[in-house]
Design a protein around this motif. Structure first.
Motif, mmCIF file in Angstrom:
data_model
loop_
_atom_site.group_PDB
_atom_site.id
_atom_site.type_symbol
_atom_site.label_atom_id
_atom_site.label_comp_id
_atom_site.label_asym_id
_atom_site.label_seq_id
_atom_site.Cartn_x
_atom_site.Cartn_y
_atom_site.Cartn_z
ATOM 1 N N GLU A 154 4.344 3.365 10.239
ATOM 2 C CA GLU A 154 3.174 4.100 9.742
ATOM 3 C C GLU A 154 2.181 3.129 9.124
ATOM 4 O O GLU A 154 2.549 2.083 8.580
ATOM 5 N N SER A 155 0.890 3.480 9.219
ATOM 6 C CA SER A 155 -0.145 2.687 8.552
ATOM 7 C C SER A 155 -0.605 3.426 7.300
ATOM 8 O O SER A 155 -0.655 4.666 7.273
ATOM 9 N N LEU A 156 -0.907 2.660 6.249
ATOM 10 C CA LEU A 156 -1.369 3.221 4.982
ATOM 11 C C LEU A 156 -2.652 2.528 4.559
ATOM 12 O O LEU A 156 -2.809 1.312 4.743
ATOM 13 N N ASP A 157 -3.570 3.307 3.979
ATOM 14 C CA ASP A 157 -4.789 2.747 3.414
ATOM 15 C C ASP A 157 -4.694 2.791 1.894
ATOM 16 O O ASP A 157 -4.317 3.830 1.318
ATOM 17 N N GLY A 158 -5.023 1.678 1.252
ATOM 18 C CA GLY A 158 -4.961 1.682 -0.203
ATOM 19 C C GLY A 158 -5.335 0.342 -0.798
ATOM 20 O O GLY A 158 -5.781 -0.573 -0.103
ATOM 21 N N ARG A 159 -5.156 0.255 -2.118
ATOM 22 C CA ARG A 159 -5.443 -0.975 -2.855
ATOM 23 C C ARG A 159 -4.143 -1.516 -3.458
ATOM 24 O O ARG A 159 -3.160 -0.802 -3.553
ATOM 25 N N LEU A 160 -4.184 -2.778 -3.869
ATOM 26 C CA LEU A 160 -2.990 -3.432 -4.393
ATOM 27 C C LEU A 160 -3.031 -3.534 -5.916
ATOM 28 O O LEU A 160 -4.076 -3.803 -6.510
ATOM 29 N N THR A 161 -1.883 -3.336 -6.535
ATOM 30 C CA THR A 161 -1.733 -3.555 -7.968
ATOM 31 C C THR A 161 -0.282 -3.924 -8.251
ATOM 32 O O THR A 161 0.597 -3.672 -7.433
ATOM 33 N N ARG A 162 -0.047 -4.527 -9.357
ATOM 34 C CA ARG A 162 1.288 -4.877 -9.861
ATOM 35 C C ARG A 162 2.121 -5.690 -8.867
ATOM 36 O O ARG A 162 2.426 -5.248 -7.784
ATOM 37 N N LEU A 163 2.473 -6.836 -9.304
ATOM 38 C CA LEU A 163 3.305 -7.733 -8.510
ATOM 39 C C LEU A 163 4.592 -8.027 -9.272
ATOM 40 O O LEU A 163 4.562 -8.343 -10.455
ATOM 41 N N GLN A 164 5.699 -7.879 -8.592
ATOM 42 C CA GLN A 164 6.994 -8.222 -9.176
ATOM 43 C C GLN A 164 7.725 -9.141 -8.211
ATOM 44 O O GLN A 164 8.041 -8.743 -7.084
ATOM 45 N N ILE A 165 7.962 -10.365 -8.648
ATOM 46 C CA ILE A 165 8.610 -11.346 -7.790
ATOM 47 C C ILE A 165 10.068 -10.946 -7.581
ATOM 48 O O ILE A 165 10.810 -10.705 -8.533
ATOM 49 N N GLY A 166 10.467 -10.833 -6.321
ATOM 50 C CA GLY A 166 11.835 -10.429 -6.010
ATOM 51 C C GLY A 166 12.810 -11.594 -6.086
ATOM 52 O O GLY A 166 12.423 -12.762 -5.993
ATOM 53 N N ARG A 167 14.081 -11.284 -6.270
ATOM 54 C CA ARG A 167 15.122 -12.310 -6.329
ATOM 55 C C ARG A 167 15.624 -12.678 -4.937
ATOM 56 O O ARG A 167 16.320 -13.673 -4.763
ATOM 57 N N ASP A 168 15.266 -11.826 -3.944
ATOM 58 C CA ASP A 168 15.729 -12.104 -2.581
ATOM 59 C C ASP A 168 14.569 -12.669 -1.770
ATOM 60 O O ASP A 168 13.693 -13.331 -2.313
ATOM 61 N N THR A 169 14.550 -12.384 -0.481
ATOM 62 C CA THR A 169 13.518 -12.946 0.398
ATOM 63 C C THR A 169 12.233 -12.132 0.384
ATOM 64 O O THR A 169 11.270 -12.494 1.056
ATOM 65 N N SER A 170 12.200 -11.027 -0.365
ATOM 66 C CA SER A 170 10.999 -10.192 -0.386
ATOM 67 C C SER A 170 10.469 -10.075 -1.806
ATOM 68 O O SER A 170 11.190 -10.285 -2.786
#
Length: 271
Positions: A154-170
């Motif tokens: 699915e495609s989504l339209d939106g804006r980005l906020t809040r970043l949380q660095i993951g402990r794995d590859t993502s």
């Protein structure tokens, strides 16, 4: 004549004492019944029958209660109590307590094992070789809500906020959709580097990826729980009027001949 009549009546009453039906009626015992409308008794494991009977007995909550029967058909499980404890038992079945909730949860768990949905607790009198007709249904066991997750591209339209660095590859981020709903999302570390300039800006992005939806059995609503971004691109903030003008300008589609192309499109969809 009256004396003879009294003697005859007394003799009849003495004979009645040996009639099981009359004995039960005079004793006034009352049956409290858990009736399951789905499935059959022979489908239930012995442990399930035991758990259901135990839960019913604890919900009725009468120390003097005794086992009555377990019948086939619509699975019927019953206990019996002295009639003079009727009101206490009815109150126990109908009142809302934490202890009752625990027993109802036991019943729901057993029903859920077999995909059963409809059950109720009532009182009345169960008789052999007769269909049980409750005097009153006291409680309908709520259907246990189940959840199901399905995934689609699915495609989504939106804006980005809040970043949380993951402990794995993502890495984990949040997408704000146009209606204000926030959706948790994740992407690769490489894609995150490309996304960083757009965090907490008014730039609208179109994301492509994999959407995970949650569906609940008691509701027709779907909840977007997670989104995995595979790629994205910047989209312009186009008004509806501008979009219609652009849509109408596509001469090959012949839409430019219509004053209201959207209405024409909807009309074609209905035909």
């Amino acid at each position: 004549m009256s004396k003879v009549g009294k003697k005859g009546k007394a003799a009849q009453q003495s004979l009645d004492l040996f009639d099981p039906a009359v004995q039960q009626e005079q004793a006034g015992d009352l049956d409290f019944v858990l009736k399951i409308h789905d499935g059959h008794l022979h489908d239930l494991e012995i442990s399930s029958v035991s758990n259901l009977l135990s839960a019913l007995g604890q919900i009725v909550g009468i120390k003097q209660a005794s086992f009555k029967t377990i019948k086939e058909g619509s699975t019927t499980i019953a206990v019996t109590i002295p009639n003079d404890l009727r009101q206490a038992a009815i109150l126990n079945v109908t009142k809302d307590t934490a202890a009752k909730h625990r027993q109802i949860a036991r019943i729901q768990k057993e029903l859920g094992k077999y995909g059963y949905h409809r059950a109720e607790i009532s009182y009345g009198n169960i008789k052999d070789d007769e269909v049980y007709e409750p005097k009153e249904i006291l409680y309908v066991v709520p259907e246990l809500e189940t959840e199901e997750t399905f995934i689609q591209e699915e495609s989504l339209d939106g804006r980005l906020t809040r970043l949380q660095i993951g402990r794995d590859t993502s890495d984990h981020i949040t997408i704000i959709l146009k209606n204000g709903v926030e959706v948790p999302a994740q992407c690769s570390k490489k894609l995150l580097e490309e996304l960083k300039p757009y965090f907490n800006t008014d730039t609208n992005l179109r994301f492509e990826g994999e959407a995970s939806y949650l569906s609940k059995s008691n509701s027709y609503q779907l909840t977007l729980k997670k989104y995995i971004i595979s790629k994205f691109h910047v989209i312009e903030d186009v008004s509806l009027e501008e979009w219609i003008d652009d849509f109408r300008a596509k001469g090959a589609s012949n839409w430019s001949t219509h004053d209201d192309p959207i209405a024409e499109w909807l009309k074609e969809r209905q035909d």
